[in-house]
Design an enzyme around this catalytic site. Structure first.
Site, PDB file in Angstrom:
ATOM      1  N   LYS A   1       0.853  -1.188   0.000  1.00 23.60           N
ATOM      2  CA  LYS A   1       0.000   0.000   0.000  1.00 23.60           C
ATOM      3  C   LYS A   1       0.881   1.227   0.000  1.00 23.60           C
ATOM      4  O   LYS A   1       1.822   1.330   0.800  1.00 23.60           O
ATOM      5  CB  LYS A   1      -0.868  -0.018   1.281  1.00 23.60           C
ATOM      6  CG  LYS A   1      -1.828   1.134   1.391  1.00 23.60           C
ATOM      7  CD  LYS A   1      -3.155   0.817   0.777  1.00 23.60           C
ATOM      8  CE  LYS A   1      -3.984   2.040   0.473  1.00 23.60           C
ATOM      9  NZ  LYS A   1      -3.659   2.717  -0.802  1.00 23.60           N
TER      10      LYS A   1
ATOM     11  N   LYS B   1       5.194   1.710  -3.232  1.00 20.55           N
ATOM     12  CA  LYS B   1       5.180   3.094  -3.734  1.00 20.55           C
ATOM     13  C   LYS B   1       5.432   3.022  -5.228  1.00 20.55           C
ATOM     14  O   LYS B   1       6.065   2.074  -5.715  1.00 20.55           O
ATOM     15  CB  LYS B   1       6.280   3.914  -3.050  1.00 20.55           C
ATOM     16  CG  LYS B   1       6.103   5.406  -3.173  1.00 20.55           C
ATOM     17  CD  LYS B   1       5.112   5.967  -2.164  1.00 20.55           C
ATOM     18  CE  LYS B   1       4.727   7.386  -2.494  1.00 20.55           C
ATOM     19  NZ  LYS B   1       3.910   8.010  -1.435  1.00 20.55           N
TER      20      LYS B   1
ATOM     21  N   GLY C   1      -2.895   8.184  -4.304  1.00 21.02           N
ATOM     22  CA  GLY C   1      -2.271   9.378  -4.878  1.00 21.02           C
ATOM     23  C   GLY C   1      -1.023   9.804  -4.108  1.00 21.02           C
ATOM     24  O   GLY C   1      -0.732   9.299  -3.032  1.00 21.02           O
ATOM     25  N   ASP C   2      -0.298  10.716  -4.676  1.00 20.90           N
ATOM     26  CA  ASP C   2       0.844  11.385  -4.028  1.00 20.90           C
ATOM     27  C   ASP C   2       1.055  12.654  -4.855  1.00 20.90           C
ATOM     28  O   ASP C   2       0.114  13.112  -5.536  1.00 20.90           O
ATOM     29  CB  ASP C   2       2.084  10.468  -4.021  1.00 20.90           C
ATOM     30  CG  ASP C   2       3.227  11.024  -3.158  1.00 20.90           C
ATOM     31  OD1 ASP C   2       3.124  10.936  -1.930  1.00 20.90           O
ATOM     32  OD2 ASP C   2       4.220  11.547  -3.709  1.00 20.90           O
TER      33      ASP C   2
ATOM     34  N   THR D   1      -4.526  13.546   5.193  1.00 24.44           N
ATOM     35  CA  THR D   1      -3.096  13.736   5.490  1.00 24.44           C
ATOM     36  C   THR D   1      -2.871  15.083   6.185  1.00 24.44           C
ATOM     37  O   THR D   1      -2.186  15.159   7.214  1.00 24.44           O
ATOM     38  CB  THR D   1      -2.248  13.633   4.203  1.00 24.44           C
ATOM     39  OG1 THR D   1      -2.606  12.441   3.516  1.00 24.44           O
ATOM     40  CG2 THR D   1      -0.769  13.600   4.514  1.00 24.44           C
TER      41      THR D   1
HETATM   42  P1  NDP Z   1       0.602  17.812  -4.426  1.00 25.46           P
HETATM   43  O1  NDP Z   1       1.122  17.504  -5.760  1.00 25.46           O
HETATM   44  O2  NDP Z   1      -0.864  17.916  -4.221  1.00 25.46           O
HETATM   45  O3  NDP Z   1       1.262  19.139  -3.860  1.00 25.46           O
HETATM   46  C1  NDP Z   1       2.632  19.347  -3.734  1.00 25.46           C
HETATM   47  C2  NDP Z   1       2.835  20.818  -3.455  1.00 25.46           C
HETATM   48  O4  NDP Z   1       4.185  21.085  -3.107  1.00 25.46           O
HETATM   49  C3  NDP Z   1       2.525  21.699  -4.668  1.00 25.46           C
HETATM   50  O5  NDP Z   1       1.938  22.881  -4.211  1.00 25.46           O
HETATM   51  C4  NDP Z   1       3.907  21.935  -5.249  1.00 25.46           C
HETATM   52  O6  NDP Z   1       4.002  23.099  -6.042  1.00 25.46           O
HETATM   53  C5  NDP Z   1       4.701  22.098  -3.983  1.00 25.46           C
HETATM   54  N1  NDP Z   1       6.129  21.925  -4.162  1.00 25.46           N
HETATM   55  C6  NDP Z   1       6.784  20.913  -4.794  1.00 25.46           C
HETATM   56  N2  NDP Z   1       8.106  21.115  -4.734  1.00 25.46           N
HETATM   57  C7  NDP Z   1       8.283  22.253  -4.041  1.00 25.46           C
HETATM   58  C8  NDP Z   1       9.414  22.996  -3.626  1.00 25.46           C
HETATM   59  N3  NDP Z   1      10.644  22.577  -3.911  1.00 25.46           N
HETATM   60  N4  NDP Z   1       9.210  24.127  -2.927  1.00 25.46           N
HETATM   61  C9  NDP Z   1       7.975  24.556  -2.615  1.00 25.46           C
HETATM   62  N5  NDP Z   1       6.857  23.905  -2.980  1.00 25.46           N
HETATM   63  C10 NDP Z   1       7.021  22.778  -3.683  1.00 25.46           C
HETATM   64  O7  NDP Z   1       1.219  16.678  -3.449  1.00 25.46           O
HETATM   65  P2  NDP Z   1       0.740  16.263  -2.001  1.00 25.46           P
HETATM   66  O8  NDP Z   1       0.243  17.447  -1.255  1.00 25.46           O
HETATM   67  O9  NDP Z   1      -0.109  15.065  -2.131  1.00 25.46           O
HETATM   68  O10 NDP Z   1       2.112  15.749  -1.363  1.00 25.46           O
HETATM   69  C11 NDP Z   1       3.015  16.620  -0.683  1.00 25.46           C
HETATM   70  C12 NDP Z   1       3.967  15.795   0.171  1.00 25.46           C
HETATM   71  O11 NDP Z   1       3.211  15.027   1.115  1.00 25.46           O
HETATM   72  C13 NDP Z   1       4.826  14.773  -0.580  1.00 25.46           C
HETATM   73  O12 NDP Z   1       6.061  14.636   0.101  1.00 25.46           O
HETATM   74  C14 NDP Z   1       4.031  13.475  -0.423  1.00 25.46           C
HETATM   75  O13 NDP Z   1       4.850  12.325  -0.558  1.00 25.46           O
HETATM   76  C15 NDP Z   1       3.538  13.651   1.012  1.00 25.46           C
HETATM   77  N6  NDP Z   1       2.389  12.827   1.376  1.00 25.46           N
HETATM   78  C16 NDP Z   1       1.218  12.922   0.664  1.00 25.46           C
HETATM   79  C17 NDP Z   1       0.125  12.178   1.048  1.00 25.46           C
HETATM   80  C18 NDP Z   1      -1.218  12.325   0.402  1.00 25.46           C
HETATM   81  O14 NDP Z   1      -2.181  11.748   0.916  1.00 25.46           O
HETATM   82  N7  NDP Z   1      -1.350  13.089  -0.671  1.00 25.46           N
HETATM   83  C19 NDP Z   1       0.225  11.182   2.150  1.00 25.46           C
HETATM   84  C20 NDP Z   1       1.474  11.249   2.886  1.00 25.46           C
HETATM   85  C21 NDP Z   1       2.510  12.027   2.474  1.00 25.46           C
HETATM   86  P3  NDP Z   1       3.626  23.104  -7.599  1.00 25.46           P
HETATM   87  O15 NDP Z   1       2.149  23.373  -7.619  1.00 25.46           O
HETATM   88  O16 NDP Z   1       4.443  24.198  -8.148  1.00 25.46           O
HETATM   89  O17 NDP Z   1       3.982  21.748  -8.149  1.00 25.46           O
END
Ligand code: NDP
Length: 451
Positions: free
Chosen positions: A95, A131, A170-171, A215
């Site tokens: 998962k 993953k 998703g991620d 999350t």
């Molecule tokens: P999204 O794609 O929805 O959002 C990612 C966000 O981070 C976007 O706003 C993106 O900007 C921004 N971003 C990416 N790189 C950078 C950077 N270098 N500096 C500043 N902002 C940045 O992803 P998620 O919110 O789903 O995931 C975010 C994190 O959380 C990841 O590490 C993921 O592995 C983790 N996570 C997610 C889960 C989930 O349920 N979704 C569960 C557990 C962990 P832009 O719009 O420009 O791309």
């Protein structure tokens, strides 16, 4: 046992990992962080060493890498590379999420898959670890291009997943839209409706209420527990959140609901600072609906400020920092800024957003620190609840799921605190979360024999 034997064991395994996985710096970093924190376990219970438990855990059960050809709106053909790492199935089906981002490679997917072992175990739910993803950049692509890409991706992935085998979600870059296209293709290929094959689905076809929020909400619930442990709460606190995606948006929503003021958030191109508090409706519309840049926030809120240096978001004074964007986004310099400005708590909404040096600094200065695999485990926990609803063919109310999520986050916090205490590392939730997650998986692997 002398601590030298335990330390030597951990170091030997780590060196083998380095040798076997050269140039995979994120994977090496994640392995090192976890292995170092497990030394007290091997001191207390050396029999794990006889079972070669770490040697087995650091090697994925399976890695699948595949070609994803797709056609853009101009008729040009593109080829991306897809991955699925099926890391550990000792306590349940694999998962873990799918990430679509140009930075995706074997190292990134393996680091995320390895962390997932301990995170999923911590949730208390029966889920193993996997993953996946692709080095595909969804930015600037049309809806039709996204759909064709998802269909091509699933055409291969479908051979390796299933409701009792491997259940992706998703991620980064994979939200409800992508999960919908992936599910549609899987359904067509199988000729049957197997809701439990993916989580993060829309409610209309088997999704769980509160999965989208889980999350971000979970991260804030975890921070709330850390603060409670210090007789404090979120009310009146100033918060900085990085990112403006799924995790960030719902972390902002819950923190605000609990009385905090979130003053900044970011995207890849820059950050916004609104001293009066971020207007979340604007961020949601820009990011969830219009898929625009965070800079556009200024059009509606000209009093806010924008900087193109997204990494400098951590120079903004705050009580609580929630890195919710991506790995290694908060380094030692950023940690020093936060500490100088009086930060009291950090909650990792993203996976491994703080560098090892930054984490060490927070621990050294006794700042409350919630590591990602504990603080952001709410997402995968509610994914497991989605699987439970799917197999029972029913759906729970939002409040019911949210209540279960709160209980799970409280349990994760308590188990991490207790594991740290029992192993002589009181207050260190990095060590506590790793140990609590490790023990259940290790015991299950030993019980199932050498396979
Ligand atoms: P999204 O794609 O929805 O959002 C990612 C966000 O981070 C976007 O706003 C993106 O900007 C921004 N971003 C990416 N790189 C950078 C950077 N270098 N500096 C500043 N902002 C940045 O992803 P998620 O919110 O789903 O995931 C975010 C994190 O959380 C990841 O590490 C993921 O592995 C983790 N996570 C997610 C889960 C989930 O349920 N979704 C569960 C557990 C962990 P832009 O719009 O420009 O791309």
């Amino acid at each position: 046992m002398s601590s030298n034997v335990a330390l030597n064991y951990v170091n030997d395994v780590y060196h083998t990992v380095k040798k076997r996985n050269p140039n995979e710096k994120e994977f090496q970093q994640a392995v090192k962080e976890i292995l170092d924190s497990l030394v007290p376990v091997f001191e207390k219970n050396p029999s794990y060493i006889d079972h070669a438990i770490l040697e087995r855990m650091v090697e994925p059960e399976r890695i699948i890498s595949f070609r994803i050809p797709w056609v853009d709106d101009q008729g040009d053909i593109h080829v991306n590379r897809g991955f699925r790492v099926q890391f550990n199935s000792a306590i349940g089906p694999y998962k873990g999420g799918l990430r679509f981002h140009p930075s995706v490679n074997a190292s990134i997917i393996k680091f995320l898959g390895f962390e997932q072992i301990f995170k999923n175990s911590l949730t208390g739910q029966p889920i193993g670890a996997g993953k996946g993803g692709a080095d595909f950049d969804p930015k600037g692509k049309s809806d039709n291009e996204i759909m064709r890409f998802c269909q091509s991706f699933m055409s291969e992935l479908a051979k390796h997943i299933g409701p009792d085998t491997d259940v992706p979600a998703g991620d980064i870059g994979v939200g409800a839209r992508e999960i919908g296209y992936l599910f549609g293709q899987y359904k067509k290929m199988q000729g049957s409706f197997q809701a439990g094959v993916l989580t993060g689905k829309a409610f209309e076809f088997g999704g769980s209420l509160a999965r989208k929020e889980a999350t971000g909400y979970g991260t804030v619930y975890f921070v709330q527990e850390m603060l409670k442990g210090n007789n404090d709460d979120l009310n009146g606190k100033t918060v900085v959140v990085s990112g403006s995606g799924n995790v960030a948006i719902y972390a902002i929503e819950k923190a605000t609901e609990l009385g905090a003021k979130v003053v900044a958030c970011s995207d890849y191109n820059g950050y916004i600072y609104d001293k009066d508090g971020i207007k979340l409706d604007t961020v949601k519309r820009l990011k969830e609906v219009e898929r625009k840049r965070i800079k556009e926030y200024l059009t509606e809120h000209p009093n806010a400020q924008y900087s193109e240096k997204s990494e400098e978001i951590w120079t903004i004074p705050c009580d609580i920092a929630l890195p919710c964007a991506t790995q290694n986004e908060l380094d030692k310099d950023a940690a020093n800024h936060l500490i100088k400005n009086g930060v009291i708590a950090i909650g990792e909404g993203a996976n491994m957003p703080c560098t090892t040096e930054a984490v060490d600094l927070f621990i050294e200065k006794a700042i409350l620190f919630g590591p990602g695999k504990a603080a952001n485990a709410g997402g995968v926990a509610v994914s497991a609840l989605e699987m439970a609803q799917n197999s029972a063919h029913l759906s729970w109310k939002f409040e019911e799921v949210d209540e279960k999520l709160q209980d799970i986050m409280k349990d994760i916090y308590r188990n991490s605190v207790e594991a740290a205490e029992e192993h002589g590392k009181s207050g260190n939730l990095v060590v506590g979360a790793n140990i609590a997650g490790f023990l259940k998986v290790a015991d299950a692997m030993i019980a199932q024999g050498v396979i």
